[in-house]
Scaffold this active site. Structure first.
Site, PDB file in Angstrom:
ATOM      1  CG  ASN A   1       6.436 -26.960  -2.626  1.00  0.00           C
ATOM      2  OD1 ASN A   1       7.027 -25.974  -3.028  1.00  0.00           O
ATOM      3  ND2 ASN A   1       5.837 -27.805  -3.447  1.00  0.00           N
ATOM      4  CB  SER A   2       5.619 -26.700   3.669  1.00  0.00           C
ATOM      5  OG  SER A   2       5.450 -25.347   3.309  1.00  0.00           O
ATOM      6  CB  THR A   3       7.378 -32.147   2.856  1.00  0.00           C
ATOM      7  OG1 THR A   3       8.205 -32.068   1.684  1.00  0.00           O
ATOM      8  CG2 THR A   3       5.931 -32.224   2.431  1.00  0.00           C
TER       9      THR A   3
END
Length: 589
Positions: free
Chosen positions: A393-395
């Site tokens: 995801n956003s990592t």
């Protein structure tokens, strides 16, 4: 996970069945009857991996792949919209929900159907076992000394010394052999009234040959596999052919003991049972002399055309079987290895301490990895979870930013991208963004735009250079990292952050510094905390939460990755709270 395991096994076994049918057709005249039958044992090899523990074969979560999902934007898709620690100067964990056409309960439903099918098939098998018990109870041991003498002579001819119960029963219409520990050869009652002694001898030789070739045990094994693969029509077809080939191999073995002029009599003996009883009950746990008319016709044709097998035929058969064996084994191993490599990271480090941090993860399935750069030491909670790959995801935006800088899509001085004009549920997103605001607001459209500006080949090359998780971008540009095809484990997150921090891969130092500045979160008591949260929201439920980063202080640098999973409420903020609690307890931040 187990459902995925079975799916891969079905694919491998289907290919194996197709190969066996092809080999039998192409090399029909080059294979002896015994080796044609032996080919089916390779199918048992192909069917086995699905039931080996996941630690050996882990096929990943195929049903959770990004192939059946899409991103949705709009107020109804609002997910984790609260900033992480509003009173702190932190990035905000904003994300959009993705929808899956496949319901979350799909694997459970599939597994339940499989179990129900197994129970039904097991009931049929139990019925067959009860039928055999009934036959055993109704059978009368043969006392006719002349018949017993024929039987004992046949045992000598076949070279069997163990005791075998010879009996007759009204319950059977065709001779049959069953029983692993105590073997029974049971014939129809009064068989000696309509069979000649020579025909009785043929029957005994055939049934004893089953015992010599361990066909009883093999039959039980195939029954078990058929029960497990009840849903697989090709397996049913394959095992049906296997049973016919077993009878043919047995016929040929008997013919090899007989004089050529007896071949016709042997064939007539089999036909005799077909004529006597047109519909023979199939008892799956027993080897029966008779079978379907089609199977008997095939056997008679083989008997009629039987010739003594030459050494050259044996040699050819051995070579063909060996080649087929290598092909099937390679198929099984390569398929399993590929699937395994994509679902789990194989981690080994001598300086690793495994800790019990259950108290921090109440309500979640989670893992935590901490790496001390100076001490070169890992501390890990949940060994299995730390190597399980899930969506970043956003990592992933940490590394996507680096790719954008390296590709020249943005620079530290010029990273502004125009708002795409779509109204998102977060006001922070509905404006032009540069790298720092986009990272702080976790602005999806900014990073999607950046991803589209980098050629797919270059992105793939970057991922493979970093060895980033499974490096799978098949989920589509701008989408693959959001609960889609790209997967990474917590241990790999830490290893990549360390490599990024120390610029192990030789990226431009200015670009590394720019990304470091963009993910700097806060500072207190001489410690600097940097990192990025991530949330996977599927069908409006937060199912996957991340917080990855590092702490710098006078003692050293500590890289961390926390991942949590649940049916809901597993998001970046929750992962960040758990992480800060652990770091505080360890006196690191």
């Amino acid at each position: 996970m187990f459902v995925n395991h079975v799916v891969v096994s079905v694919i491998v076994s289907s290919c194996t069945i197709a190969l066996i049918f092809l080999i039998r057709k192409v090399f029909r005249s080059q294979l002896s009857a015994r080796w044609q039958y032996n080919l089916w044992f390779l199918l048992l090899v192909a069917l086995t991996p699905a039931f080996i523990p996941n630690s050996f074969f882990d096929f990943g979560n195929l049903f959770a792949s990004g192939m059946n999902q899409r991103n949705e934007a709009g107020s109804s898709m609002l997910a984790a919209q609260a900033p992480v620690f509003e009173n702190a100067n932190w990035v905000q964990d904003l994300t959009l929900s993705v929808s899956r056409y496949t319901p979350d309960s799909f694997p459970t439903i599939l597994a339940s159907l499989w179990v129900v099918g197994m129970i039904v098939c097991a009931s049929i098998t139990l019925s067959a076992w009860l039928k055999i018990q009934q036959i055993k109870r109704s059978a009368s041991v043969i006392t006719n000394q002349e018949i017993i003498d024929i039987f004992e002579q046949c045992k000598k001819d076949v070279k069997i010394s163990r005791h075998i119960v010879l009996a007759e029963s009204k319950q059977v219409k065709s001779p049959m052999t069953f029983g692993v520990f105590t073997t029974y050869v049971v014939l129809p009652s009064h068989f000696d009234e309509w069979l000649s002694n020579r025909e009785i001898k043929y029957i005994f030789l055939h049934e004893l040959m089953h015992q010599k070739n361990h066909d009883i045990v093999t039959n039980y094994v195939t029954v078990v596999y058929q029960l497990l693969y009840w849903f697989h029509p090709l397996v049913w077809l394959a095992f049906r052919e296997m049973r016919v080939d077993r009878e043919i191999a047995c016929d040929v073995a008997v013919l090899n003991l007989l004089d050529k002029r007896n071949y016709q009599e042997y064939g007539h003996t089999i036909i005799k049972f077909l004529d006597k009883e047109s519909r023979v009950e199939n008892v799956v746990l027993a080897n029966q002399l008779n079978g379907s008319k089609k199977a008997v016709k095939k056997r008679i044709e083989k008997i009629a055309s039987h010739k003594a097998e030459s050494k050259l035929l044996q040699l050819k058969s051995t070579v063909i079987f060996s080649m087929m064996g290598v092909l099937v084994a390679s198929q099984v191993l390569v398929g399993s290895a590929l699937a395994d490599d994509r679902s789990r990271y194989h981690f080994q480090h001598d300086r690793t301490i495994y800790e019990d941090l259950d108290n921090y993860f109440r309500g979640f399935e989670g893992s935590f990895v901490l790496y001390d750069l100076k001490a070169d030491q890992y501390r890990i909670y949940n060994e299995a979870g730390s190597t399980q790959r899930v969506s970043p995801n956003s990592t992933y935006k940490i590394f996507l930013s680096l790719f954008g800088l390296e590709a020249g899509v943005i620079s530290r001085e010029d990273s502004l991208l125009k708002w795409d004009g779509i109204h998102y549920p977060y006001e922070q997103w509905n404006r032009d963004q540069d790298l720092f605001t986009a990272m702080r607001n976790s602005t999806n459209w900014y990073f999607k735009e950046m991803d589209k500006s980098i050629s797919p080949d270059m992105t793939q090359a970057f991922l493979e250079q970093l060895n980033y998780g499974n490096s799978n971008t098949s989920g589509g540009i701008g989408e693959y990292w959001i609960e889609s095809s790209l997967k990474i484990s917590p241990v790999e997150q830490v290893q990549l952050l360390k490599a990024f921090y120390t610029n192990q891969f030789g990226f431009q130092e200015d670009n590394i510094l720019t990304v470091k500045d963009s993910i700097r979160l806060s500072e207190k008591a001489g410690s600097i905390l940097s990192g990025k949260t991530g949330t996977g929201t599927v069908n409006q439920k937060d199912v996957n939460g991340w917080f990855v980063g590092y702490v710098e202080n006078e003692e050293g640098t500590y890289f961390f990755a926390t991942n949590i999973q649940s049916e809901d409420d597993a998001n970046g903020p929750a992962a960040a709270e758990i992480t800060l609690s652990i770091l505080k307890a360890k006196g690191l931040y």
